[in-house]
Write a protein that holds these residues in place. Structure first.
Motif, PDB file in Angstrom:
ATOM      1  N   SER A   1       3.422   4.601   5.383  1.00 49.57           N
ATOM      2  CA  SER A   1       4.076   3.417   5.072  1.00 49.57           C
ATOM      3  C   SER A   1       3.137   2.089   4.689  1.00 49.57           C
ATOM      4  CB  SER A   1       4.386   3.030   6.553  1.00 49.57           C
ATOM      5  OG  SER A   1       5.307   3.775   7.178  1.00 49.57           O
ATOM      6  N   PHE A   2       1.748   2.483   4.166  1.00 47.02           N
ATOM      7  CA  PHE A   2       0.863   1.608   3.866  1.00 47.02           C
ATOM      8  C   PHE A   2       1.593   0.706   2.345  1.00 47.02           C
ATOM      9  CE2 PHE A   2      -3.074  -0.020   1.438  1.00 47.02           C
ATOM     10  CZ  PHE A   2      -3.375  -0.585   2.361  1.00 47.02           C
ATOM     11  N   GLU A   3       2.130   1.460   1.540  1.00 46.56           N
ATOM     12  CA  GLU A   3       2.733   0.779   0.227  1.00 46.56           C
ATOM     13  C   GLU A   3       4.075   0.015   0.691  1.00 46.56           C
ATOM     14  OE1 GLU A   3       1.503   0.250  -2.408  1.00 46.56           O
ATOM     15  OE2 GLU A   3      -0.301   1.207  -1.796  1.00 46.56           O
ATOM     16  N   LEU A   4       4.851   0.477   1.693  1.00 45.49           N
ATOM     17  CA  LEU A   4       5.868  -0.043   2.306  1.00 45.49           C
ATOM     18  C   LEU A   4       5.289  -1.436   2.726  1.00 45.49           C
ATOM     19  CD1 LEU A   4       9.074  -0.391   3.275  1.00 45.49           C
ATOM     20  CD2 LEU A   4       7.920   1.023   5.194  1.00 45.49           C
ATOM     21  N   ALA A   5       4.327  -1.410   3.518  1.00 45.03           N
ATOM     22  CA  ALA A   5       3.784  -2.750   4.230  1.00 45.03           C
ATOM     23  C   ALA A   5       3.403  -3.729   2.995  1.00 45.03           C
ATOM     24  CB  ALA A   5       2.743  -2.292   5.221  1.00 45.03           C
ATOM     25  N   ARG A   6       2.805  -2.972   2.229  1.00 41.36           N
ATOM     26  CA  ARG A   6       2.389  -4.182   1.034  1.00 41.36           C
ATOM     27  C   ARG A   6       3.581  -4.553   0.470  1.00 41.36           C
ATOM     28  NH1 ARG A   6      -2.605  -1.762  -2.601  1.00 41.36           N
ATOM     29  NH2 ARG A   6      -4.177  -2.221  -1.265  1.00 41.36           N
TER      30      ARG A   6
END
Length: 816
Positions: free
Chosen positions: A599-604
């Motif tokens: 979910s890192f890119e979702l969080a970004r």
């Protein structure tokens, strides 16, 4: 600061040409490899503590004549605001004068008018010595707080020995002290019952201040019912001291005010505060920031002011701050914007985290005590206000005695507001049904344990974690989808009474996992552990919305063409009541999304689409940007938030209202963001320089798990020296600081190789207690020249756009 280019000379000698060529060659070499100057020597990075700290002294080129220009002093229990009105004025404050946080008095020394009115006036807050120093007109004055006796001392030299002096200790209407004189000591004592506001404890509280002097013919007299006047003459050499004690006081039945005053005033050791502060700065993890435009130095300055103020306010029974206000440094008598008896967790958490990264976990003890000691009262509140639910719903805004009430008077006497927290019967309100606070407090308990390895601390606080988990287990209800849901529940203050707010989902995931680990480690709560394990798979995923339509819920199968973001709740269309970015809570503080998360890119995407950008003083933008490895955003948000909110020359912030109180929450976030930009270890893997602004160079130390301290130097975003000071034996996991390159790890003292030719993404090695390990990239073969990390005391006020720290000599003060 930027410097203006010099005009080239029309005549350049052969030697100058050679020099220029060498400079250009050196610049080229630096661009290709790290600088060869490091502070590495004798197995450690060497920090010259005094010079490094004093870079951040608050310098006055003119007197700070009004209360809103006051500078802070303190010893953890007694806080002081000092400014140059009436010669010198100092307000004394304590955190244990509940429920009103009454000041214990103000000192005025009109005899210092000669000093502060002199044309050669200079003043400074010497952070390293914990002292306010003034010079002018041939006189000097130094104010500081004794570490043990809760006594303010003003030490004056070179006064006119023939001129009588006065020192005035006063309170004000409607305060009703009992003035008294015992020999050369004047005393103002007052006590009261906490029995009027909602949630009153029925306990007795009090304030005590006592004044005397070290001089000739000292005499104390009661001027009126609120004032003591001290008269005396300096010693023959022009030296004298004024001492004002303000120890803990309840009432005469609990301890004689005269006895307490005499005992506090007996400690006159002029060196004890120096030892206390010097020891503090040796323990604190310092960070030096260097930049061409001075912005990095400004952030360093704010961080050191934070470290100074948190040490000066967090040594008592209660946290020194509530609602993000630096209460112990108040300069406005008994005025408070927010209910001074209630603690707002949202405005405390950044301080807890900042203290951990600075290697100062002991400063968090009042925070943990607040919730641990009130656990029975919170459990009773939960049963009475949350329909008999088991465990604890810890109120987001909680009175000092565990009651879920905030009693606000800022609307005037006829429009007082009582906010009820963790209350099923309350009308929808800011924190009426904020359910995630207990989970977050529990997570900070777990983080404190991970930082210190203190099992006794964990055992003492496990009941808080267990009861917070029990409540959430009881509150969640099964839905037709087979998952467990929370409704109605607040998305903190942002949305009221919605379904499955992101705060609840993050709180449950993080708390349940941490509580399982803690209870298993301590071999306790097996039944609860089983319940938590069964509940975790049934927690819904985070709600999502489109970055272009934050108020529209997306279906599980819809990713909005890669433009989905984490929504505030499963009712993103619900009314908004605050300026929070709830979609980023899983990133920090709940630490559910890191650089190894799917979910890192979702969080970004959530970060860049956040609805509230770098505005209010408590904004967590720079902290969450650091976790998302966005170095440019760390820098820009720190600068923007600071210029929007840091309106006071002492480095503290202003928050709306009438602007008469100092707020500490902004500089706490500065400290935390710098630490997170330098080092992270949220999942047990140490990351070096994950979010460094390329415009800033760093030298410093950050503390991580198991008491390990990471020492590092970075130039142009690249590490040139890294060391790990290890206090307990452990298996270290370290993300390769130079991705794709080969790394060597050695014992810094014996130079024994521990690991070499290692180019993995994550490096592993066994570290032994009491050792320091040096991390180098094997391609770096150059000789390192020793240059310790140090600095020089600040010589003038520091500016950042329209805001400043200190006062310039040639311009009028900005009072805002």
């Amino acid at each position: 600061m930027k410097t203006n280019p010099h005009k080239a000379s029309n005549f350049v000698t052969r030697i100058q040409i050679i020099s220029i060529a060498l400079i250009l060659f050196s610049a080229s070499a630096i661009a290709q490899q790290p600088t060869q100057d490091t502070a590495w020597k004798d197995g450690h990075l060497q920090f010259k503590t005094e010079g490094l700290v004093r870079r951040s002294d608050i310098v006055l080129g003119q007197p700070n004549k009004i209360p809103l220009q006051a500078l802070p002093l303190g010893n953890g229990r007694l806080g002081i605001a000092v400014w140059s009105e009436d010669g010198l004025t100092a307000q004394l404050n304590r955190a244990d004068t509940m429920p009103y946080r009454y000041s214990t008095g103000q000192l005025a020394m009109p005899g210092l008018a000669r000093l502060v009115s002199a044309s050669d006036y200079e003043g400074r807050l010497n952070l390293y010595n914990g002292a306010f120093e003034e010079h002018g007109g041939g006189m000097t004055a130094t104010a500081y707080v004794q570490p043990q006796s809760d006594t303010l001392i003003v030490d004056v030299a070179d006064a006119d020995p023939s001129k009588p002096q006065t020192a005035i200790l006063k309170l004000w209407t409607p305060r009703k002290p009992r003035p008294a004189v015992q020999g050369s000591i004047g005393i103002l004592a007052e006590s009261w019952l906490d029995n009027t506001h909602p949630g009153a404890s029925g306990l007795t509280f009090g304030s005590l201040s006592a004044i005397t002097a070290d001089g000739v013919n000292v005499s104390a007299a009661v001027t009126d019912s609120e004032t003591i006047t001290l008269t005396f003459t300096p010693h023959k050499d022009g030296h004298f001291r004024v001492l004002v004690a303000s120890p803990h006081y309840q009432d005469e039945a609990a301890g004689s005010s005269q006895t307490l005053a005499r005992k506090a005033l007996e400690d006159r050791d002029p060196q004890s505060h120096l030892a206390w502060w010097h020891d503090f700065w040796r323990r604190a993890g310092l960070i030096k920031v260097t930049s061409q435009d001075g912005s990095g130095e400004y952030m360093e300055n704010l961080r050191n002011i934070y470290l100074f103020t948190t040490a000066a306010e967090n040594g008592d029974k209660f946290p020194g701050s509530q609602a993000g206000v630096a209460d112990l440094f108040s300069a406005v008598r008994d005025q408070h914007q927010w209910d001074p008896s209630a603690f707002w967790h949202w405005n405390l958490r950044m301080q807890v985290a900042a203290n951990l990264g600075a290697g100062l976990p002991e400063l968090n003890e009042p925070y943990f005590r607040l919730y641990r000691d009130n656990l029975p009262a919170i459990e009773k509140w939960t049963k009475e206000h949350m329909k008999g639910a088991p465990g604890v719903c810890i109120p987001e805004t909680m009175r000092f005695n565990g009651q879920g009430i905030e009693y606000e008077t800022w609307n005037g006497e006829t429009n007082k507001v009582s906010g009820w927290n963790c209350d099923a019967a309350s009308s929808p309100y800011y924190n009426a049904r904020t359910l995630s606070t207990g989970a977050e407090i529990s997570l900070w308990i777990w983080q404190q344990y991970l930082a210190t390895g203190d099992k006794q601390f964990l055992a003492s606080n496990l009941p808080v974690m267990a009861d917070a988990a029990r409540f959430l287990l009881a509150y969640e209800q099964p839905g037709p989808d087979g998952l467990l849901h929370t409704s109605p529940s607040n998305a903190h203050e942002e949305q009221w009474d919605v379904a499955d707010p992101t705060t609840d989902l993050a709180a449950r995931q993080a708390l349940f996992a941490a509580a399982i680990e803690a209870a298993t480690l301590l071999h306790q709560q097996p039944a609860l552990v089983s319940q938590l394990r069964a509940a975790i798979p049934k927690i819904p995923s985070f709600p999502r919305a489109s970055a272009k339509a934050l108020n529209v819920l997306l279906a599980p199968e819809d990713n909005a063409n890669g433009q989905d973001v984490i929504a505030t709740s499963y009712r993103p269309e619900a009314e908004i009541h605050n300026v929070e970015n709830i979609g980023l809570e899983p990133v920090w503080p709940y630490t559910l999304i890191g650089d190894n998360s799917p979910s890192f890119e979702l969080a970004r995407r959530t970060y860049f689409a956040r609805p509230n950008k770098a505005g209010i003083d408590w904004s967590y933008d720079p902290v969450q940007a650091a976790r998302l490895q966005l170095g440019a955003e760390v820098r820009s948000t720190l600068l923007n938030i600071t210029q929007a909110n840091q309106h006071y020359i002492n480095g503290l912030a202003k928050w709306g209202g009438d602007g008469k109180e100092f707020y500490i929450e902004q500089i706490a976030n500065v400290s935390l963001a710098l630490q997170e930009a330098l080092v992270q270890d949220y999942d047990g893997v140490i990351r070096i320089a994950p979010a460094i602004p390329k415009e800033w160079d760093f030298d410093g130390s950050v503390s991580v798990r198991n008491g390990t301290k990471v020492d590092l130097q970075l130039r142009q975003g690249v590490p040139i020296a890294i060391g790990l000071e290890v206090t307990s034996s452990q298996n270290i996991q370290l993300k390769n600081p130079w991705p794709g390159e080969s790394v060597r790890i050695s014992d810094a003292k014996t130079r024994t190789i521990v690991l070499q030719h290692a180019d993995q993404a994550v490096l592993h090695f066994a570290a032994q207690a009491g050792r320091t390990y040096r991390i180098d990239r094997e391609s770096d073969k150059g000789k390192h020249l020793f240059a310790p990390v140090t600095g020089e005391p600040a010589v003038s006020a520091r500016k950042l756009g329209s805001v400043q720290i200190g006062l310039e000599a040639t311009s009028s003060a900005t009072t805002h």
